[in-house]
Design a protein around this motif. Structure first.
Motif, PDB file in Angstrom:
ATOM      1  N   GLN A 165      94.459  48.173-142.416  1.00 45.95           N
ATOM      2  CA  GLN A 165      94.927  47.172-143.819  1.00 45.95           C
ATOM      3  C   GLN A 165      94.306  46.092-143.759  1.00 45.95           C
ATOM      4  O   GLN A 165      93.968  45.538-144.655  1.00 45.95           O
ATOM      5  N   LEU A 166      93.757  45.353-142.494  1.00 49.69           N
ATOM      6  CA  LEU A 166      93.258  44.123-142.241  1.00 49.69           C
ATOM      7  C   LEU A 166      91.864  44.127-143.336  1.00 49.69           C
ATOM      8  O   LEU A 166      91.486  43.165-143.766  1.00 49.69           O
ATOM      9  N   CYS A 167      91.039  45.225-142.846  1.00 53.01           N
ATOM     10  CA  CYS A 167      89.744  45.622-143.303  1.00 53.01           C
ATOM     11  C   CYS A 167      89.910  45.554-145.132  1.00 53.01           C
ATOM     12  O   CYS A 167      88.957  44.883-145.490  1.00 53.01           O
ATOM     13  N   GLY A 168      90.871  46.215-145.691  1.00 54.23           N
ATOM     14  CA  GLY A 168      90.976  46.153-146.811  1.00 54.23           C
ATOM     15  C   GLY A 168      91.493  44.734-147.443  1.00 54.23           C
ATOM     16  O   GLY A 168      91.080  44.301-148.629  1.00 54.23           O
ATOM     17  N   MET A 169      92.185  43.804-146.809  1.00 57.44           N
ATOM     18  CA  MET A 169      92.591  42.739-147.023  1.00 57.44           C
ATOM     19  C   MET A 169      91.226  41.636-147.181  1.00 57.44           C
ATOM     20  O   MET A 169      91.289  40.909-147.786  1.00 57.44           O
ATOM     21  N   ALA A 170      90.418  41.919-146.143  1.00 58.00           N
ATOM     22  CA  ALA A 170      89.282  41.172-146.065  1.00 58.00           C
ATOM     23  C   ALA A 170      88.363  41.334-147.068  1.00 58.00           C
ATOM     24  O   ALA A 170      87.919  40.512-147.630  1.00 58.00           O
ATOM     25  N   ALA A 188      97.423  36.713-150.205  1.00 56.56           N
ATOM     26  CA  ALA A 188      96.788  37.421-149.060  1.00 56.56           C
ATOM     27  C   ALA A 188      96.703  36.937-147.719  1.00 56.56           C
ATOM     28  O   ALA A 188      96.894  37.606-146.786  1.00 56.56           O
ATOM     29  N   VAL A 189      96.698  35.658-147.807  1.00 56.46           N
ATOM     30  CA  VAL A 189      96.683  35.102-146.261  1.00 56.46           C
ATOM     31  C   VAL A 189      98.061  35.236-145.808  1.00 56.46           C
ATOM     32  O   VAL A 189      97.999  35.373-144.795  1.00 56.46           O
ATOM     33  N   ALA A 190      99.165  35.206-146.370  1.00 48.02           N
ATOM     34  CA  ALA A 190     100.462  35.263-145.898  1.00 48.02           C
ATOM     35  C   ALA A 190     100.424  36.840-145.331  1.00 48.02           C
ATOM     36  O   ALA A 190     101.218  37.110-144.262  1.00 48.02           O
ATOM     37  N   ARG A 191     100.161  37.788-145.986  1.00 45.39           N
ATOM     38  CA  ARG A 191     100.030  39.201-145.729  1.00 45.39           C
ATOM     39  C   ARG A 191      99.233  39.519-144.339  1.00 45.39           C
ATOM     40  O   ARG A 191      99.397  39.866-143.591  1.00 45.39           O
ATOM     41  N   ILE A 192      98.083  38.873-144.554  1.00 43.83           N
ATOM     42  CA  ILE A 192      97.121  38.969-142.876  1.00 43.83           C
ATOM     43  C   ILE A 192      97.758  38.288-141.981  1.00 43.83           C
ATOM     44  O   ILE A 192      97.845  38.763-140.850  1.00 43.83           O
ATOM     45  N   GLU A 197     101.002  37.995-141.530  1.00 46.86           N
ATOM     46  CA  GLU A 197     102.036  38.954-140.981  1.00 46.86           C
ATOM     47  C   GLU A 197     101.682  40.016-140.434  1.00 46.86           C
ATOM     48  O   GLU A 197     101.884  40.604-139.325  1.00 46.86           O
ATOM     49  N   LEU A 198     100.449  40.736-140.789  1.00 47.19           N
ATOM     50  CA  LEU A 198      99.821  41.976-139.980  1.00 47.19           C
ATOM     51  C   LEU A 198      99.360  41.521-138.682  1.00 47.19           C
ATOM     52  O   LEU A 198      99.662  42.290-137.522  1.00 47.19           O
ATOM     53  N   ILE A 199      98.894  40.476-138.565  1.00 44.59           N
ATOM     54  CA  ILE A 199      98.095  39.913-137.253  1.00 44.59           C
ATOM     55  C   ILE A 199      99.530  39.965-136.256  1.00 44.59           C
ATOM     56  O   ILE A 199      99.499  40.278-134.949  1.00 44.59           O
ATOM     57  N   SER A 200     100.570  39.146-136.620  1.00 43.29           N
ATOM     58  CA  SER A 200     101.770  38.872-135.858  1.00 43.29           C
ATOM     59  C   SER A 200     102.440  40.351-135.452  1.00 43.29           C
ATOM     60  O   SER A 200     102.896  40.472-134.423  1.00 43.29           O
ATOM     61  N   LYS A 201     102.370  41.330-136.243  1.00 46.40           N
ATOM     62  CA  LYS A 201     102.723  42.922-135.862  1.00 46.40           C
ATOM     63  C   LYS A 201     101.781  43.281-134.933  1.00 46.40           C
ATOM     64  O   LYS A 201     102.476  43.809-134.118  1.00 46.40           O
ATOM     65  N   THR A 202     100.506  43.141-135.068  1.00 50.07           N
ATOM     66  CA  THR A 202      99.767  43.629-133.978  1.00 50.07           C
ATOM     67  C   THR A 202      99.673  42.997-132.688  1.00 50.07           C
ATOM     68  O   THR A 202      99.442  43.658-131.794  1.00 50.07           O
ATOM     69  N   GLY A 203     100.236  41.721-132.631  1.00 46.86           N
ATOM     70  CA  GLY A 203     100.240  41.074-131.386  1.00 46.86           C
ATOM     71  C   GLY A 203      98.976  40.307-130.909  1.00 46.86           C
ATOM     72  O   GLY A 203      98.598  40.061-129.713  1.00 46.86           O
ATOM     73  N   ILE A 204      97.955  40.253-131.845  1.00 49.78           N
ATOM     74  CA  ILE A 204      96.730  39.642-131.550  1.00 49.78           C
ATOM     75  C   ILE A 204      96.719  38.286-131.172  1.00 49.78           C
ATOM     76  O   ILE A 204      97.190  37.492-131.872  1.00 49.78           O
TER      77      ILE A 204
END
Length: 120
Positions: A77-82, A107-111, A113-120
């Motif tokens: 998903q992050l690759c698609g958003m990039a 787009a930045v808000a969704r990215i 959100e995904l980064i916080s889900k993965t715990g990076i």
């Protein structure tokens, strides 16, 4: 003449491994029951076979865990958003930032959100 051409033709299949890549030596190791089940558990947690787990331990001193299916989905998903952000950047360069400002914020808000889900 035809036989020589047939030998040069690629018949498909997996290429042969080199001498350094082949696993041709076998080592027998005796383990106590507790050690054996610990090996099986750790190999299962890492997502590899017990043999591969032992090879990784020997090579590196530790075994790196495989990426889980959930994390792999987040990475896709992050690759698609990039890719979407790159398209928005091209659009902003061509027509001005005011046209794509809202799309960029979403787009930045969704990215984020995904980064916080993965715990990076």
């Amino acid at each position: 003449m035809e036989h020589k051409e047939d030998k040069k033709r690629n018949k498909g299949g997996r290429p042969k491994k080199g001498a350094t890549e082949k696993l041709k030596y076998r080592v027998a190791v005796k383990l106590a029951a507790a050690d054996y089940f610990r090996l099986l558990t750790q190999a299962h947690e890492a997502g590899v076979s017990p043999s591969e787990y032992m090879r990784e331990c020997f090579r590196n001193g530790h075994v790196k865990e495989r990426v889980s299916e959930e994390h792999a989905g987040h990475i896709r998903q992050l690759c698609g958003m990039a890719n979407n952000l790159n398209q928005l950047a091209h659009k902003a360069n061509a027509g001005g930032f005011s046209e794509v400002r809202w799309d960029c914020k979403v787009a930045v808000a969704r990215i984020h959100e995904l980064i916080s889900k993965t715990g990076i």
